[in-house]
Write a protein that holds these residues in place. Structure first.
Motif, mmCIF file in Angstrom:
data_model
loop_
_atom_site.group_PDB
_atom_site.id
_atom_site.type_symbol
_atom_site.label_atom_id
_atom_site.label_comp_id
_atom_site.label_asym_id
_atom_site.label_seq_id
_atom_site.Cartn_x
_atom_site.Cartn_y
_atom_site.Cartn_z
ATOM 1 N N GLU A 182 9.771 -6.959 -1.732
ATOM 2 C CA GLU A 182 9.131 -7.635 -0.602
ATOM 3 C C GLU A 182 10.097 -8.580 0.103
ATOM 4 O OE1 GLU A 182 6.332 -6.742 0.690
ATOM 5 O OE2 GLU A 182 5.734 -5.423 -0.917
ATOM 6 N N ALA A 183 11.000 -9.227 -0.635
ATOM 7 C CA ALA A 183 12.011 -10.087 -0.015
ATOM 8 C C ALA A 183 12.928 -9.267 0.889
ATOM 9 C CB ALA A 183 12.828 -10.815 -1.082
ATOM 10 N N ALA A 194 0.832 -1.204 0.000
ATOM 11 C CA ALA A 194 0.000 0.000 0.000
ATOM 12 C C ALA A 194 0.868 1.257 0.000
ATOM 13 C CB ALA A 194 -0.931 0.003 1.205
ATOM 14 N N HIS A 195 2.092 1.127 0.444
ATOM 15 C CA HIS A 195 3.015 2.268 0.461
ATOM 16 C C HIS A 195 3.790 2.386 -0.852
ATOM 17 C CE1 HIS A 195 5.783 5.247 2.049
ATOM 18 N NE2 HIS A 195 6.778 4.484 1.655
ATOM 19 N N PHE A 196 4.373 1.268 -1.297
ATOM 20 C CA PHE A 196 5.221 1.288 -2.482
ATOM 21 C C PHE A 196 4.448 1.099 -3.782
ATOM 22 C CE2 PHE A 196 8.293 -0.448 0.717
ATOM 23 C CZ PHE A 196 9.093 0.676 0.778
ATOM 24 N N GLY A 197 3.247 0.556 -3.692
ATOM 25 C CA GLY A 197 2.510 0.201 -4.898
ATOM 26 C C GLY A 197 2.995 -1.144 -5.410
ATOM 27 N N GLY A 257 7.731 -6.250 -11.883
ATOM 28 C CA GLY A 257 8.865 -7.166 -11.831
ATOM 29 C C GLY A 257 9.743 -7.018 -10.605
ATOM 30 N N ALA A 258 9.759 -5.849 -10.007
ATOM 31 C CA ALA A 258 10.593 -5.611 -8.831
ATOM 32 C C ALA A 258 9.885 -5.954 -7.522
ATOM 33 C CB ALA A 258 11.037 -4.155 -8.794
ATOM 34 N N ALA A 259 8.595 -6.277 -7.578
ATOM 35 C CA ALA A 259 7.817 -6.506 -6.352
ATOM 36 C C ALA A 259 8.408 -7.617 -5.499
ATOM 37 C CB ALA A 259 6.361 -6.829 -6.701
#
Length: 116
Positions: A88-89, A75-78, A82-84
């Motif tokens: 998140e890791a 909710a902060h970063f959107g 491909g970089a998600a």
């Protein structure tokens, strides 16, 4: 294997597909719910998803000795496409390393005790 085919764009309001997926993943990995030390949620920041996801965690981790720490940064970063996964890791590693679940949307930092 599970697939939440409840609706094209909305999860089941009780989070049944996600709960089934987590229970199956823990079973396949021979992991008990109390062995899980942290969950980095999908957490889109939308009412439909966040409520369903919260209910899914409650169902999948029912009976734990204490609640599992859960946080999300989407909710902060959107959704970084491909970089998600990498983002998140990194957030998950930092949360586990510092034993804090961080919610940048609210500025809330929640420390927790993790059994070693």
């Amino acid at each position: 294997m599970t697939n939440d085919g409840y609706h094209l764009t909305a999860p089941h309001e009780q989070g049944r597909g996600l709960a089934a997926c987590m229970v199956e993943a823990m079973r396949a990995a021979s992991v008990e719910p109390d062995d899980v030390g942290y969950v980095n949620a999908h957490g889109t920041g939308t009412p439909l998803n966040d409520v369903a996801e919260s209910r899914a965690y409650a169902a999948a981790f029912a009976g734990r000795e204490r609640p599992v720490p859960v946080s999300s940064t989407k909710a902060h970063f959107g959704h970084c496409l491909g970089a998600a996964g990498a983002l998140e890791a990194a957030v998950t590693v930092i949360a586990i390393r510092w034993r804090r679940a961080y919610s940048p949307r609210s500025g809330l930092v929640i420390p927790w005790n993790v059994r070693r």
